[in-house]
Design an enzyme around this catalytic site. Structure first.
Site, PDB file in Angstrom:
ATOM      1  N   ASP A 188       0.864  -1.181   0.000  1.00 45.77           N
ATOM      2  CA  ASP A 188       0.000   0.000   0.000  1.00 45.77           C
ATOM      3  C   ASP A 188       0.901   1.231   0.000  1.00 45.77           C
ATOM      4  OD1 ASP A 188      -2.351   1.545   0.124  1.00 45.77           O
ATOM      5  OD2 ASP A 188      -2.154   1.735   2.307  1.00 45.77           O
ATOM      6  N   GLU A 273      -2.031  -1.630  -5.802  1.00 43.97           N
ATOM      7  CA  GLU A 273      -3.281  -1.024  -6.243  1.00 43.97           C
ATOM      8  C   GLU A 273      -3.089  -0.349  -7.598  1.00 43.97           C
ATOM      9  OE1 GLU A 273      -6.148   0.515  -2.838  1.00 43.97           O
ATOM     10  OE2 GLU A 273      -4.136   1.298  -2.547  1.00 43.97           O
ATOM     11  N   CYS A 326     -12.177  -4.987   7.281  1.00 43.64           N
ATOM     12  CA  CYS A 326     -11.412  -5.668   8.330  1.00 43.64           C
ATOM     13  C   CYS A 326     -10.734  -6.884   7.727  1.00 43.64           C
ATOM     14  CB  CYS A 326     -12.335  -6.073   9.478  1.00 43.64           C
ATOM     15  SG  CYS A 326     -11.495  -7.020  10.784  1.00 43.64           S
ATOM     16  N   CYS A 329     -12.148 -10.309  10.047  1.00 43.69           N
ATOM     17  CA  CYS A 329     -13.502 -10.843   9.922  1.00 43.69           C
ATOM     18  C   CYS A 329     -14.186 -10.449   8.618  1.00 43.69           C
ATOM     19  CB  CYS A 329     -14.361 -10.396  11.111  1.00 43.69           C
ATOM     20  SG  CYS A 329     -14.724  -8.611  11.141  1.00 43.69           S
ATOM     21  N   CYS A 345     -12.389  -2.762  15.057  1.00 41.16           N
ATOM     22  CA  CYS A 345     -13.509  -3.470  14.432  1.00 41.16           C
ATOM     23  C   CYS A 345     -14.401  -4.068  15.518  1.00 41.16           C
ATOM     24  CB  CYS A 345     -12.979  -4.549  13.496  1.00 41.16           C
ATOM     25  SG  CYS A 345     -14.274  -5.482  12.643  1.00 41.16           S
ATOM     26  N   CYS A 347     -15.229  -6.988  15.791  1.00 40.25           N
ATOM     27  CA  CYS A 347     -14.730  -8.305  16.195  1.00 40.25           C
ATOM     28  C   CYS A 347     -13.681  -8.213  17.293  1.00 40.25           C
ATOM     29  CB  CYS A 347     -14.157  -9.051  14.996  1.00 40.25           C
ATOM     30  SG  CYS A 347     -12.644  -8.323  14.318  1.00 40.25           S
ATOM     31  N   ASP A 354      -3.082   1.551   7.496  1.00 37.27           N
ATOM     32  CA  ASP A 354      -2.280   1.241   6.321  1.00 37.27           C
ATOM     33  C   ASP A 354      -1.884  -0.234   6.261  1.00 37.27           C
ATOM     34  OD1 ASP A 354      -2.372   3.914   5.509  1.00 37.27           O
ATOM     35  OD2 ASP A 354      -0.673   4.436   6.780  1.00 37.27           O
TER      36      ASP A 354
END
Length: 397
Positions: A188, A273, A326, A329, A345, A347, A354
């Protein structure tokens, strides 16, 4: 598996006064022929006619016979023919919708370069002599050419800072695929950190342009105070500005080369990306920082080095919500403002924004490479699809 790859080896050289004058004349003639051919093809296009390379080559012969353009005979004919071939390629890219319409070359802004094929140079015992020259170029051999290399194309250029370069294209048998490995990494890109890897590693952003900004501003102020025209003082001030820019570019390229070489050597699969950098730099507040990061250069280096060494580079869809998903999950957050660097999150997992994005990029890239599908964010409703055929994703309102 043996694959001979053609590779360009670039070196600096110090021309004599006679060589510099000859090359400067060649640069001017190359620019003139390119512009004349472009004007002829553009004019023919308005009459709904098409002119190809063979017709422009015949035009070049006619131009040389005129009194006004007789000086074209003073330089080697090969760089002039190569300029016409480059124009033909530019039009092919335009009609193939890979580039914009070709533009005229400017004396002050366009790159000064001339390309020679094997009939226009002699390379023996490490000495390169170009056509119309009596002495070989004084090349600084900073690294050796491959053993037994025979250059097929030689390109001579001069940058805005006044430095002379020669690029030799030849086959490099030393470029062989690296031993396979099972390592894969998601990458990323960012501004605070140049690269964030799915392993959790963060590569700092050197910000080369910011480090030289004071020196650049000082040189630009001195240049702005010089009277406009072709005076020697203004040209000298312009070269000082160009030297600062060259320093920034050289450092940035060196850093990116080291990063991309390391990633390709350590990993079999690299997932990135597919960013639209040209659109992103239209953001006035981030354009300078994005340009300094040079994400496009990073991707191009990564791709051709992966091809050299038998690695795979996968680019996932730019609209994939890697930051909002996430990685544990699969829950998708509704919003994720840029100032949020860590988030929790439902979870119970706390994510670094990042690093989480890099892990999701790796997951979707591996999924696409295995089954030909692209991972989509999981739906909140039961039965929502988690993977679909690769296609352009749209922003949801």
């Amino acid at each position: 598996m043996t694959t001979d790859v053609k590779r360009a080896f670039k070196y600096r050289f110090c021309p004599t006064d006679a060589q510099a004058a000859e090359l400067s004349r060649t640069f001017g003639c190359v620019r003139k022929v390119y512009n004349l051919a472009l004007a002829a093809r553009s004019e023919a296009w308005t009459r709904q006619q098409r002119v190809n390379y063979d017709q422009t080559s015949a035009m070049l012969t006619a131009w040389k016979r005129t009194e006004e353009l007789a000086y074209l005979n003073e330089v080697s004919s090969v760089p002039l023919q190569q300029a016409l071939r480059h124009l033909q390629k530019a039009f092919a890219n335009f009609f193939g919708k890979r580039a914009k319409y070709p533009r005229f070359k400017s004396r002050k802004k366009s790159r000064k370069a001339a390309e020679y094929t094997t009939s226009a140079f002699r390379f023996r015992d490490g000495r390169l002599t170009l056509a119309k020259m009596a002495e070989p170029l004084g090349i600084v051999w900073s690294r050796p050419l491959p053993e037994g290399a025979s250059p097929s194309i030689v390109t001579v250029s001069q940058d805005a800072a006044g430095r002379w370069y020669v690029s030799l294209v030849c086959e490099d048998p030393s470029l062989q695929p690296l031993p396979p490995t099972h390592a894969a990494v998601g990458v990323d890109v960012g501004l605070d950190h140049l690269l964030i890897l799915s392993t959790g590693e963060k590569v700092s952003n050197p910000r080369h342009e910011r480090r030289e900004r004071a020196r650049l501003a000082k040189a630009q102020r001195k240049f702005a105070r010089k009277a406009k025209g072709d005076g020697a003082n203004r040209a000298k001030a312009r070269r000082k500005v160009a030297r600062v820019y060259a320093r920034i570019t050289d450092r940035r390229r060196d850093h990116l080369h080291k990063l991309t070489t390391r990633l390709v050597r350590e990993n079999q699969t690299i997932v990135i990306e597919d960013l639209a950098v040209q659109n992103m730099v239209k953001n006035g507040s981030l354009a300078r920082a994005i340009s300094d990061a040079a994400w496009s250069d990073f991707r191009s280096m990564l791709e051709y080095k992966a091809q050299w060494y038998g690695r795979a580079v996968i680019a996932i869809d730019r609209w994939f919500p890697s930051s909002k998903l996430c990685s544990v999950c699969g829950a998708l957050q509704d919003t994720m403002p840029l100032h949020v660097r860590e988030w929790a999150c439902d979870c119970g997992t706390t994510h670094d924004r990042d690093v989480n994005a890099a892990k999701n990029i790796l997951a979707v890239g591996l999924t696409a490479s295995v089954c030909g599908a692209g991972v989509r964010p999981q739906r909140s409703t039961p039965g929502g699809q988690s993977a679909v055929k690769q296609k352009t994703l749209r922003r949801e309102p």
